[in-house]
Design an enzyme around this catalytic site. Structure first.
Site, PDB file in Angstrom:
ATOM      1  N   CYS A   8       0.800  -1.223   0.000  1.00  0.00           N
ATOM      2  CA  CYS A   8       0.000   0.000   0.000  1.00  0.00           C
ATOM      3  C   CYS A   8       0.838   1.282   0.000  1.00  0.00           C
ATOM      4  CB  CYS A   8      -0.956  -0.006   1.174  1.00  0.00           C
ATOM      5  SG  CYS A   8      -2.066  -1.439   1.182  1.00  0.00           S
ATOM      6  N   HIS A  35      -2.917   6.915   2.492  1.00  0.00           N
ATOM      7  CA  HIS A  35      -3.423   5.684   1.888  1.00  0.00           C
ATOM      8  C   HIS A  35      -4.821   5.416   2.421  1.00  0.00           C
ATOM      9  CE1 HIS A  35      -4.199   1.584   0.971  1.00  0.00           C
ATOM     10  NE2 HIS A  35      -3.913   1.149   2.188  1.00  0.00           N
ATOM     11  N   ASN A  38     -10.384  -0.021  -0.286  1.00  0.00           N
ATOM     12  CA  ASN A  38      -8.922  -0.007  -0.165  1.00  0.00           C
ATOM     13  C   ASN A  38      -8.340  -0.635  -1.426  1.00  0.00           C
ATOM     14  OD1 ASN A  38      -6.225  -0.656   0.365  1.00  0.00           O
ATOM     15  ND2 ASN A  38      -6.593  -1.183   2.498  1.00  0.00           N
TER      16      ASN A  38
END
Length: 327
Positions: free
Chosen positions: A125, A249, A283
């Site tokens: 990520c 993120h 996500n």
């Protein structure tokens, strides 16, 4: 003294900048109510814990490279850069189903970029921030003229579809940036690092499905990421009050809000815009930061000339952040 010939170096530039941004997502929207039909969960439970309302899932015949190609083309168009001008392609990802061949070369060929240096980068990520940092340094060193960085993931291939801890979070998509030279620095130095002693918090179980210790990751992210973001500002010669747009993120809305709160406690402005793309995109790992920025630009909440602070974090555990000027 030696008689060996002296080596010469390419001439770089004083600075680098983001020239354009693009993104791509699957068309298929999956709501929390949709998930509640196949697992023990609910819209209220999901929104309370991670802040997600809906996410995008790819179809079985759609690939990571499909979304990377679409996002890369969109970024080049936004930058007004012809594919023939790109000499390097970096493709951060952690869900490419094959290690060989890499995704970057395939994507470059499909976009029509002739013979670029092309490589994948796996920092999970944190991948996009790692890729942006490498691209900026390549430009400034004179090793590249224009670099296309594409964060792309098809996480639904790596998530147990009935695992309510993870299936509610992860989604698919891609985001890209074109990086080129600038007379003045418009991308700050990357501030990066890792915590390899915490590798067991997020990993691929049996080389099939993503597993994470949710509460441990939450505690780590809410305590350790804000200082990393502040360090990225410090090395760029900026103050928290200089930040117009914060893009952490998009892991969990509660983590995003905790990072923003700590930055405001250290001098960030109340009117600093904070990305919340997690709500409608889920996500998307290495794609989440450029995907969020592209959506924010289209919505008018991130504007050309804004100071953006991006910070990525995830499996490894790896983390990275930098400040840059919104194109």
């Amino acid at each position: 003294m030696t008689d060996r010939p002296a080596l010469s170096l390419n001439i770089g530039s004083r600075g680098s900048r983001v020239l354009g941004i693009g993104s791509a997502q699957p068309e298929k929207i999956v709501t929390n109510d949709d998930l509640s039909k196949i697992m023990d969960t609910s819209d209220e439970w999901i929104q309370a814990r991670v802040g997600i309302v809906e996410r995008r899932f790819a179809e079985k015949d759609e690939s990571l490279t499909d979304f990377a190609v679409a996002a890369g083309k969109a970024a080049l168009e936004d930058a007004g850069v012809d594919p023939s001008e790109v000499d390097t392609v970096i493709l951060p990802n952690c869900t490419m189903p094959t290690l060989i061949p890499n995704a970057a070369a395939q994507v470059a060929a499909r976009i029509g970029i002739p013979s670029p240096g092309a490589f994948d980068l796996n920092a999970a990520c944190a991948g996009f921030c790692y890729g942006l940092g490498v691209a900026s340094d390549l430009i400034r060193a004179g090793s590249a003229k224009k670099v296309l960085v594409i964060g792309a993931e098809k996480l639904t291939d790596s998530v147990d579809p009935v695992d309510r801890a993870n299936a509610i979070i992860f989604a698919d998509g891609a985001g890209a940036a074109v990086v080129g030279a600038s007379d003045e620095p418009e991308i700050g130095p990357v501030s990066w690092g890792s915590a390899g002693d915490l590798v067991d918090l997020i990993y691929m179980r049996d080389q099939k499905y993503i597993y994470q210790e949710g509460q441990s990751v939450f505690r780590w992210a809410t305590t350790q990421i804000a200082p990393i973001a502040l360090r990225a500002l410090e090395v760029a010669g900026l103050k928290p009050s200089d930040v117009d747009v914060l893009i952490p993120h998009q892991a969990n809305l509660r983590i995003v809000e905790a990072i923003a709160k700590k930055l405001r406690a250290n001098g960030a402005r109340d009117d600093m815009v904070v990305a919340d793309d997690i709500r409608y995109s889920g996500n998307t790992s290495s794609a989440s930061i450029p995907l969020a920025l592209d959506h924010m630009r289209k919505a008018g909440t991130a504007k050309p000339g804004d100071v953006v602070l991006a910070v990525g974090f995830g499996a490894g555990l790896s983390y990275a952040g930098q400040a840059f000027i919104c194109p």
